[in-house]
Motif scaffolding. Structure first.
Motif, mmCIF file in Angstrom:
data_model
loop_
_atom_site.group_PDB
_atom_site.id
_atom_site.type_symbol
_atom_site.label_atom_id
_atom_site.label_comp_id
_atom_site.label_asym_id
_atom_site.label_seq_id
_atom_site.Cartn_x
_atom_site.Cartn_y
_atom_site.Cartn_z
ATOM 1 N N PHE A 11 31.433 40.302 60.233
ATOM 2 C CA PHE A 11 32.575 41.120 60.640
ATOM 3 C C PHE A 11 32.979 42.081 59.530
ATOM 4 N N CYS A 12 33.702 43.136 59.906
ATOM 5 C CA CYS A 12 34.244 44.070 58.919
ATOM 6 C C CYS A 12 35.748 44.205 59.153
ATOM 7 N N ILE A 13 36.438 44.740 58.160
ATOM 8 C CA ILE A 13 37.877 44.992 58.284
ATOM 9 C C ILE A 13 38.056 46.504 58.291
ATOM 10 N N ILE A 14 38.641 47.035 59.376
ATOM 11 C CA ILE A 14 38.858 48.483 59.457
ATOM 12 C C ILE A 14 40.344 48.748 59.669
ATOM 13 N N ALA A 15 40.806 49.880 59.149
ATOM 14 C CA ALA A 15 42.235 50.211 59.266
ATOM 15 C C ALA A 15 42.483 51.596 58.711
ATOM 16 N N HIS A 16 43.699 52.094 58.925
ATOM 17 C CA HIS A 16 44.166 53.312 58.270
ATOM 18 C C HIS A 16 44.362 52.985 56.789
ATOM 19 N N ILE A 17 44.365 54.016 55.955
ATOM 20 C CA ILE A 17 44.538 53.807 54.510
ATOM 21 C C ILE A 17 45.862 53.083 54.226
ATOM 22 N N LEU A 58 40.811 44.912 63.283
ATOM 23 C CA LEU A 58 41.514 46.195 63.229
ATOM 24 C C LEU A 58 42.930 45.928 62.723
ATOM 25 N N VAL A 59 43.147 46.213 61.437
ATOM 26 C CA VAL A 59 44.423 45.884 60.791
ATOM 27 C C VAL A 59 45.432 47.014 61.020
ATOM 28 N N ILE A 60 46.633 46.641 61.463
ATOM 29 C CA ILE A 60 47.695 47.616 61.725
ATOM 30 C C ILE A 60 48.952 47.178 60.972
ATOM 31 N N ASP A 61 49.546 48.100 60.245
ATOM 32 C CA ASP A 61 50.762 47.835 59.468
ATOM 33 C C ASP A 61 51.933 47.628 60.439
ATOM 34 N N ALA A 62 52.647 46.480 60.300
ATOM 35 C CA ALA A 62 53.745 46.156 61.222
ATOM 36 C C ALA A 62 54.915 47.129 61.102
ATOM 37 N N SER A 63 55.035 47.830 59.964
ATOM 38 C CA SER A 63 56.142 48.778 59.801
ATOM 39 C C SER A 63 55.721 50.212 60.148
ATOM 40 N N GLN A 64 54.418 50.522 60.027
ATOM 41 C CA GLN A 64 53.947 51.895 60.288
ATOM 42 C C GLN A 64 53.411 52.072 61.701
#
Length: 600
Positions: A9-15, A102-108
């Motif tokens: 697996f890989c970890i992808i997300a916005h910077i 797919l990592v997403i920032d809980a505040s952004q």
């Protein structure tokens, strides 16, 4: 190892959404490094990555994990960058996995790179698991992010895992979820070897270390292997897996991610995206590899000391080994000597390459002003592409010129929309679409010239939106423009390394800016130095560096004024002669100052 117990697996997300921090928690959970050796951003091996807080290189690591069902699984993680300039690194990581977090920032919430990385993963048919990170923040809004996952991404928010990578909340549940949701790799180790090269690096003692994902067959010590694209054969000296350090193993089978060393000293033999197969029993067809990456920003690199040219050649060869997106060819300049014309994926990519050459190889280098690749159509019907101002033809021969355009997607809170639209209009942007994603966020799409985005667009966007706006773009083709060559003259002589290709409407402001910057960087001489910006024979901007003056009248304590005048006239004649023979020394900082377009 049983393939059903492997998860790639890989970890992808916005910077800056917490990929590297999440990777740190996985590594700690797997206990593959002693507590005393652990530090934050463990997979970010370069100093530049840790200083800037960004991931530049994708890194792989194999982690054992004992699940609640009693089985010990091998989790092969490939950590990826988040910045738009390094999308190519992300695509390489994705092609060696079956699943993606797919990592997403809980505040952004969902941002521009979140969307584009998800589409990359969907293209490769990866199982995507949404992860809501930073739930410990006061500004976290998990329910709102879940709605965005359903509405903006079209994923199932019911399988989204709320976690805090910083303090470890929810990591155990996420690892269990990965085992149940990400499929085990396919492939049969009895088939002929078929492995994908997704990265490589250079070891000064052992040669090239090749990073591979094995899809079919197996690879072990003393096996004779062949690279598909150039037919070169080697005997494997060592195979192994990544566990922070390289860990030697007996064999790599179908489904494994690891490395091999085969005494490869010819750096150009190894090509990212190539297929490795057995030399005696080759596979029938190569793997798909990666889509050919195209550089969009061009700049020339020269050594400050001409004697360092060979060292610069070696440095670029080794950088090319683990950065397949770097493109370069030989170049020369009257002012700076011999160097290389390089192609980059963006300005951040250019900065990183510059820093890596200076730090890792101890070289002092000068870069020319960045340029994009223009298309020139001549009066005789022929066409050529041009990125180097030195090759700009006589304007009388040009029929039309065109510059590359991008489709830029900006996701921003609604209160910053007005400022962002003003910025895009200043950069010659044309609005294509405006969509309200919800009551607080809006997505606006503009078509912009790539040359306008190169310099300070990203910085200005972040400053006017207080860091909340996110930006992603794709090249969409060429549109006609009025292109001119801007020459910079120092003491009446053009400096070829400072020449630029610019849009005619921006030439005046750009030349004023460059002349002003140079007047601050070039030290004063014994004579006046005019710095001029010119298009052809027309001077459009000028700054003057005043001369250093000795007070020749200091010894006159009075007497007739003609005595002072006589001394001043004599000094004036001397200055005139000096100006004719005097050379202006341009410091390295003068070339670098042209890269900065701010007015401070």
């Amino acid at each position: 190892m049983n393939r059903s117990l492997i998860r790639n697996f890989c970890i992808i997300a916005h910077i800056d959404h917490g990929k590297s921090t999440l990777a740190d928690r996985f590594i700690q959970r797997a206990n593959i490094i002693a507590a005393r050796d652990f530090h934050d951003q463990l997979l970010d091996s370069m100093d530049i990555e840790r200083e800037r807080g960004i991931t530049i290189k994708s890194q792989a690591i194999s982690m054992p994990y004992t699940a609640k069902d009693g089985n010990t699984y091998i989790l092969n993680l490939v950590d990826t960058p988040g910045h738009v300039d390094f999308t190519y690194e992300v695509s390489r990581a994705i092609s060696s996995c079956e699943g993606a977090l797919l990592v997403i920032d809980a505040s952004q919430g969902v941002e521009a790179q979140t969307l584009s990385n998800m589409f990359l993963a969907l293209e490769h048919n990866l199982e995507i698991i949404p992860v809501i990170n930073k739930i410990d923040l006061a500004a976290a809004d998990v329910e709102s992010v879940k709605k965005q996952i359903d509405h903006d991404l079209g994923l199932d928010s019911d399988i989204a895992f709320p976690i805090s990578a910083k303090n470890g909340t929810g990591i155990e549940e996420l690892m269990e979820g990965m085992i149940s949701l990400i499929p085990a790799p396919l492939g049969d180790e009895k088939n002929p070897l078929k492995a994908l090269i997704f990265d490589s690096h250079y070891d000064p003692y052992r040669g090239v270390v090749v990073h591979i994902r094995v899809f079919e067959g197996s690879i072990k010590k003393n096996q004779e292997i062949r690279f598909w694209w150039n037919d070169s054969a080697y005997v494997v000296e060592e195979v192994g897996i990544f566990q922070i350090q390289l860990k030697k193993t007996e064999i790599l089978r179908a489904g494994d991610v690891g490395y091999f060393i085969a005494g490869i000293k010819t750096i150009s033999d190894t090509r990212v995206g190539d297929t490795v197969t057995d030399n005696t029993h080759p596979c029938d067809a190569p793997l798909q590899g990666f889509r050919e990456v195209k550089p969009v920003v061009f700049s020339s690199i020269y050594p400050v000391d001409a004697n360092d040219y060979e060292e610069l050649t070696t440095a670029l060869e080794k950088l090319k080994l683990n950065d397949a997106s770097l493109v370069y060819e030989k170049d020369s300049s009257a002012a700076l000597g011999f160097g290389y014309r390089c192609g980059f994926l963006g300005l951040l990519h250019l900065e990183i390459i510059q820093e890596r050459i200076e730090r890792e190889y101890g070289l002092s280098i000068v870069l020319t002003a960045p340029s994009v690749r223009y298309r020139i159509l001549y009066n005789n019907g022929t066409e050529s592409f041009l990125d180097n101002p030195l090759e700009f033809p006589d304007p009388g021969l040009i029929d039309t010129s065109a510059e590359p355009y991008i489709r830029a997607s900006v996701i921003t809170p609604t209160e910053y929309l007005g400022n962002i639209m003003t910025l895009c209009l200043e950069k010659r942007g044309v609005q294509q679409n405006l969509t309200y994603l919800d009551e607080k966020r809006v997505e606006v799409i503009y078509e912009l010239p790539l040359a306008e985005v190169l310099f300070d667009f990203y910085d200005k966007l972040k400053s006017i939106s207080r860091g909340y706006a996110s930006f992603d773009y794709e090249i969409i083709g060429y549109q006609d423009t009025k292109l001119v060559k801007l020459d910079i003259l120092v003491n009446g002589k053009p400096v070829d390394a400072l020449s630029q290709l610019v849009f005619e409407g921006n030439a005046y402001a750009r030349s004023r800016q460059i002349c002003k910057k140079l007047s601050q960087e070039i030290p004063r001489h014994q004579f006046k130095i005019p710095i001029q910006g010119a298009i052809g024979s027309t001077i459009i901007a000028r700054e003057t560096i005043s001369a250093l003056r000795k007070d020749v009248t200091a010894k006159c304590y009075g007497g007739d004024i003609t005595r002072k005048r006589k001394l001043l006239e004599k000094q004036k004649e001397g200055k005139k002669r000096m100006k004719m023979v005097g050379n202006v020394e341009l410091p390295q900082s003068a070339f670098l100052s042209v890269l900065k377009t701010d007015d401070d």
